[in-house]
Design a protein around this motif. Structure first.
Motif, PDB file in Angstrom:
ATOM      1  N   UNK A 125       0.923  -1.542  -0.133  1.00  0.00           N
ATOM      2  CA  UNK A 125      -0.163  -0.207  -0.078  1.00  0.00           C
ATOM      3  C   UNK A 125       1.066   1.357   0.087  1.00  0.00           C
ATOM      4  N   UNK A 126       2.099   1.245   0.741  1.00  0.00           N
ATOM      5  CA  UNK A 126       3.207   2.573   0.958  1.00  0.00           C
ATOM      6  C   UNK A 126       3.443   2.579  -0.222  1.00  0.00           C
ATOM      7  N   UNK A 127       3.985   1.882  -1.293  1.00  0.00           N
ATOM      8  CA  UNK A 127       4.572   1.745  -2.785  1.00  0.00           C
ATOM      9  C   UNK A 127       3.247   2.481  -3.530  1.00  0.00           C
ATOM     10  N   UNK A 128       2.320   1.325  -3.255  1.00  0.00           N
ATOM     11  CA  UNK A 128       1.056   2.922  -4.007  1.00  0.00           C
ATOM     12  C   UNK A 128       0.779   3.771  -4.339  1.00  0.00           C
ATOM     13  N   UNK A 129       0.551   4.045  -3.117  1.00  0.00           N
ATOM     14  CA  UNK A 129       0.392   5.763  -2.578  1.00  0.00           C
ATOM     15  C   UNK A 129       1.594   6.344  -3.247  1.00  0.00           C
ATOM     16  N   UNK A 130       2.741   5.882  -3.339  1.00  0.00           N
ATOM     17  CA  UNK A 130       3.860   6.417  -4.090  1.00  0.00           C
ATOM     18  C   UNK A 130       3.933   6.632  -4.810  1.00  0.00           C
ATOM     19  N   UNK A 131       4.058   5.516  -5.648  1.00  0.00           N
ATOM     20  CA  UNK A 131       3.825   5.736  -6.869  1.00  0.00           C
ATOM     21  C   UNK A 131       2.961   6.275  -7.884  1.00  0.00           C
ATOM     22  N   UNK A 132       1.296   6.523  -7.108  1.00  0.00           N
ATOM     23  CA  UNK A 132       0.951   7.773  -7.550  1.00  0.00           C
ATOM     24  C   UNK A 132       0.811   8.848  -7.415  1.00  0.00           C
ATOM     25  N   UNK A 133       1.784   9.236  -6.614  1.00  0.00           N
ATOM     26  CA  UNK A 133       1.770  10.464  -6.528  1.00  0.00           C
ATOM     27  C   UNK A 133       2.758  10.725  -7.729  1.00  0.00           C
ATOM     28  N   UNK A 134       3.412   9.745  -7.792  1.00  0.00           N
ATOM     29  CA  UNK A 134       4.750  10.433  -8.161  1.00  0.00           C
ATOM     30  C   UNK A 134       4.357  10.215 -10.205  1.00  0.00           C
TER      31      UNK A 134
END
Length: 137
Positions: A125-134
């Motif tokens: 989930x934390x990777x998902x959020x970061x990639x979405x932000x990027x």
């Protein structure tokens, strides 16, 4: 909801082709790796996955939704493998390249970077959020 990443070479199956299939989606067939198969068997309807262009482009370009859970892959003559149906949800505003992901220290443990040949991967989930932000979402 769980998060995943699916890979496709754009010359074989591109984001634009996926989008053209509409909300009904398309079967994600042809996966012939045991670990990827196990990941597909864990996918649930409503889960989301990054759509990654591999080899050509090497970038996450969009998000798809799992619209049908695993079933026997009709392209597999051995009967050992499964497929799921996916439908395009939305494109990333800015594709997230492999180079950009590697440069982000918070993604150092992401399966995309550690298991580069695996065609269906889990995403934390934390990777998902970061990639979405990027990607501008």
């Amino acid at each position: 909801m769980a998060y995943w990443l699916v890979k496709s070479e754009p010359s074989v199956w591109s984001w634009d082709q996926q989008v053209a299939k509409g909300k009904k989606g398309e079967a994600w067939t042809g996966v012939r790796n045991h670990t990827a198969k196990l990941n597909m068997m864990k996918m649930k309807k409503g889960d989301r996955a990054f759509f990654y262009h591999s080899n050509e482009g090497k970038e996450i370009v969009g998000i798809v939704e799992i619209v049908r859970e695993h079933y026997p892959d009709p392209t597999d003559e051995t009967g050992k493998f499964v497929c799921v149906d996916i439908a395009a949800d939305k494109p990333l505003k800015t594709p997230v390249t492999l180079v950009a992901a590697k440069a982000e220290t918070k993604l150092a443990e992401m399966e995309l970077l550690k298991l580069s040949r695996l065609s269906v991967q889990s995403v934390k989930p934390e990777e998902w959020k970061l990639v979405c932000k990027m990607g501008g979402l």
